[in-house]
Design an enzyme around this catalytic site. Structure first.
Site, mmCIF file in Angstrom:
data_model
loop_
_atom_site.group_PDB
_atom_site.id
_atom_site.type_symbol
_atom_site.label_atom_id
_atom_site.label_comp_id
_atom_site.label_asym_id
_atom_site.label_seq_id
_atom_site.Cartn_x
_atom_site.Cartn_y
_atom_site.Cartn_z
ATOM 1 C CG ASP A 46 -5.689 0.846 -5.915
ATOM 2 O OD1 ASP A 46 -5.574 1.892 -6.306
ATOM 3 O OD2 ASP A 46 -5.167 0.187 -5.181
ATOM 4 C CE1 TYR A 51 0.283 -2.756 -4.499
ATOM 5 C CE2 TYR A 51 -2.082 -2.917 -5.947
ATOM 6 C CZ TYR A 51 -1.084 -1.971 -4.675
ATOM 7 O OH TYR A 51 -1.376 -1.176 -4.253
ATOM 8 C CE LYS A 80 -2.054 2.583 -6.069
ATOM 9 N NZ LYS A 80 -2.553 0.722 -6.206
ATOM 10 C CG HIS A 113 3.133 2.321 -5.568
ATOM 11 N ND1 HIS A 113 2.808 1.751 -6.303
ATOM 12 C CD2 HIS A 113 2.593 2.431 -4.555
ATOM 13 C CE1 HIS A 113 2.258 0.307 -5.182
ATOM 14 N NE2 HIS A 113 2.156 1.172 -4.415
#
Ligand SMILES: NC(=O)c1ccc[n+]([C@@H]2O[C@H](COP(=O)([O-])OP(=O)(O)OC[C@H]3O[C@@H](n4cnc5c(N)ncnc54)[C@H](OP(=O)(O)O)[C@@H]3O)[C@@H](O)[C@H]2O)c1
Length: 323
Positions: A46, A51, A80, A113
């Site tokens: 994921d 990030y 996402k 997201h």
């Protein structure tokens, strides 16, 4: 009760029921962690542009593909559409940027997201005013974005599409308009925040669920400075008792409680032993009485950790999901 190692998506493809989370890991940590995860048997990763580490994942995956030990089709890769891309004209651009960073030709699953959107300011994924509030795009249009997500499936850039952090009303609106199925809802789920209504809602509409923060995300609790007010579900005496009974770790009990209900989990760890332990979830079952006791640990709305308070001002967006 289920002992399946994967979940079948509406497009007929399978997603491994245990995936690997990648939020809040430094570059070096993540590189070693993904190596360890693949060695340990994880085949589902994921990711997300917010990030800030898709390029690290891409580097590690390329190394594995080049070694010949793993093929692209062995893996299930999720990423996402970030809030800054939450408008129809930005979808393809952000998806292609993720593919470039991940060094992939296609994704297995692409999620929106968040239901809210931010303005676009260069490459900044977290545009803020001087007072720290997020710069929001108040015109987020879920149906227009979803239609553009559908085009990405038709064009072969992703095999499936889905949502994250949407509430049931927002999901239903998308479902009513969708021509390509909503193949996943990724939401916060753990022992203290079990969202039973949402889980039943998704089940009734054949939308598979991925649990994010399935261990109660101590990293985010720390980030929010809420160590004292948000207890650690893995330290709960009942969880410790059930762990002892089955000779398992509290984390394994927490994860098994979700996968036994058919919910995908994506625990994050950079610790080699925990990475291994967190996927040792098969060949044993929780008893019905364990499940009932674990169900009882739910704290309802006050168990929510990821309330986006770390993105100040998002609660003023018309599509903020948790009003
Ligand atoms: N869609 C979204 O908005 C959203 C939001 C949040 C998260 N996510 C995704 O979900 C993934 C998982 O969520 P998360 O990272 O928030 O939290 P989590 O997986 O619930 O918890 C991670 C924390 O638990 C620790 N941990 C891992 N295994 C453990 C074990 N066996 N025993 C004790 N502690 C353990 C980790 O520390 P160590 O690393 O030191 O082991 C880390 O501090 C993320 O990485 C991300 O991919 C998505």
């Amino acid at each position: 009760m289920s002992e399946s190692t994967s979940v079948v998506l509406p497009n007929g493809r399978c997603a491994p029921i245990v995936g690997f989370g990648t939020w809040q890991a430094s570059e070096e940590e993540l590189e070693a962690a993904i190596d360890n995860a693949i060695e340990a048997g994880y085949r589902h990763i994921d990711a997300a542009p917010v990030y800030l580490n898709e390029h690290v994942i891409g580097r590690v995956l390329k190394k594995w593909f080049d070694s010949g030990k793993i093929k692209r089709e062995d893996l299930f890769i999720v990423t996402k559409l970030p809030p800054t891309g939450n408008r129809p004209e930005s979808v393809e651009k952000y998806l292609k940027k993720s593919l470039k960073d991940l060094q992939l030709e296609y994704l297995d699953l692409y999620l929106i997201h968040t239901p809210f959107g931010f303005v676009e300011e260069g490459d900044d994924l977290h545009p803020k005013y001087e007072n720290g509030d997020m710069k929001m795009d108040m015109d987020t249009d879920h149906l227009a974005v979803w239609a553009e997500m559908e085009k990405q499936v038709v064009n072969g850039l992703t095999k499936a599409i889905g949502l994250s952090n949407f509430n049931s009303k927002q999901i239903d609106r998308v479902l009513k308009a969708a021509k390509v199925p909503v193949s996943m809802l990724q939401i916060e789920l753990h022992l203290y925040f079990q969202q039973k209504e949402m889980v039943d809602f998704c089940k009734s509409r054949d939308v598979p669920i991925t649990a994010f923060s399935p261990l109660g995300t101590r990293g985010l609790v720390q980030l929010l400075g809420k160590n004292d007010t948000l207890p650690d579900c893995m330290a709960n005496p009942k969880v410790l008792e059930i762990a002892k009974k089955h000779s398992k770790t509290p984390a394994q009990i927490s994860l098994k409680h979700l996968i036994q209900k058919g919910v995908i989990v994506i625990p994050k760890s950079t610790n080699p032993q925990r990475i291994k332990d967190n996927i040792q979830l098969f060949g044993w079952m929780l008893d019905a009485e364990d499940v009932a006791e674990l169900d009882n640990l739910d704290q309802g709305a006050k168990g929510r950790i990821c309330d986006f308070s770390f993105l100040p001002g998002t609660n003023k967006h018309p599509e903020f999901p948790f009003k």
